[in-house]
Design an enzyme around this catalytic site. Structure first.
Site, PDB file in Angstrom:
ATOM      1  CG  HIS A  21      14.996 -32.531 -34.893  1.00  0.00           C
ATOM      2  ND1 HIS A  21      15.742 -31.564 -35.520  1.00  0.00           N
ATOM      3  CD2 HIS A  21      14.014 -31.876 -34.222  1.00  0.00           C
ATOM      4  CE1 HIS A  21      15.243 -30.367 -35.241  1.00  0.00           C
ATOM      5  NE2 HIS A  21      14.196 -30.538 -34.456  1.00  0.00           N
TER       6      HIS A  21
ATOM      7  CB  ILE B 221      19.164 -39.145 -34.156  1.00  0.00           C
ATOM      8  CG1 ILE B 221      18.497 -40.519 -34.086  1.00  0.00           C
ATOM      9  CG2 ILE B 221      18.516 -38.145 -33.201  1.00  0.00           C
ATOM     10  CD1 ILE B 221      18.861 -41.315 -32.847  1.00  0.00           C
ATOM     11  CB  CYS B 222      19.232 -34.009 -36.942  1.00  0.00           C
ATOM     12  SG  CYS B 222      19.847 -32.317 -36.930  1.00  0.00           S
ATOM     13  CG  LEU B 223      19.920 -34.884 -29.833  1.00  0.00           C
ATOM     14  CD1 LEU B 223      18.857 -33.816 -29.560  1.00  0.00           C
ATOM     15  CD2 LEU B 223      19.585 -36.151 -29.074  1.00  0.00           C
TER      16      LEU B 223
ATOM     17  CG  PHE C 245      22.943 -33.080 -38.556  1.00  0.00           C
ATOM     18  CD1 PHE C 245      22.077 -33.268 -39.619  1.00  0.00           C
ATOM     19  CD2 PHE C 245      23.391 -34.185 -37.864  1.00  0.00           C
ATOM     20  CE1 PHE C 245      21.673 -34.540 -39.986  1.00  0.00           C
ATOM     21  CE2 PHE C 245      22.987 -35.462 -38.220  1.00  0.00           C
ATOM     22  CZ  PHE C 245      22.125 -35.641 -39.282  1.00  0.00           C
TER      23      PHE C 245
END
Length: 157
Positions: A88, A95-97, A150
């Site tokens: 992620h 950051i893919c969060l 995202f």
């Protein structure tokens, strides 16, 4: 100064005071010279071999709408601070969060809780890989991290 900017400054001032007094293990304030951009280092404290003996640099950018709006948080690459390899985390530090997006953010979150969430995300990782399409994403993306929409696995289709 707009009212939101005053609120953000007040909130960040309180967070900075708390950070100067104590931070959880593995989190260190590097610089916070203003209320627009802060740098912190994080380390994974468990024995995850993927991140053993590594320290990672985070850059927080705050808008005048913080904490209503999430900060923009990315990993920064330095000679002694790599960008962690994680499914992620893109190789450019994005950051893919969900916690960092408009849908997952809550004003009760703060710099410390974001750092702890990222520590936890790294601690639980078992895959030594980047997100699918990392090279294409890094080459083509022109959006700021907070403007990227995202798709999270738990999103309803």
């Amino acid at each position: 100064m707009p009212p939101a900017a005053g609120f953000a400054t007040k909130r960040l001032g309180k967070e900075l005071q708390k950070i100067h007094n104590s931070l959880p293990p593995g989190i260190d304030l590097v610089s916070a010279e203003n209320f627009e951009e802060w740098f912190l280092d994080i380390r994974v404290l468990d024995s995850n071999p993927l991140y053993k003996d590594q320290t990672y640099r985070l850059k927080f950018k705050f808008s005048s709408s913080y904490p209503i709006e999430p900060p923009e948080v990315v990993f920064v690459k330095l000679p002694d601070r790599p960008i962690p390899i994680h499914p992620h985390i893109y190789s450019n530090g994005i950051i893919c969060l969900d916690l960092l997006g408009q849908q997952g953010w809550s004003p009760v979150q703060n710099v410390e809780s974001v750092c702890m969430s990222l520590q936890s995300m790294l601690t639980g990782n078992t895959k030594d890989e980047r997100p699918p399409g990392d090279e294409d994403f890094v080459r083509a993306n022109r959006l700021r991290p907070k403007d990227i929409d995202f798709f999270y696995h738990d999103n309803n289709v």
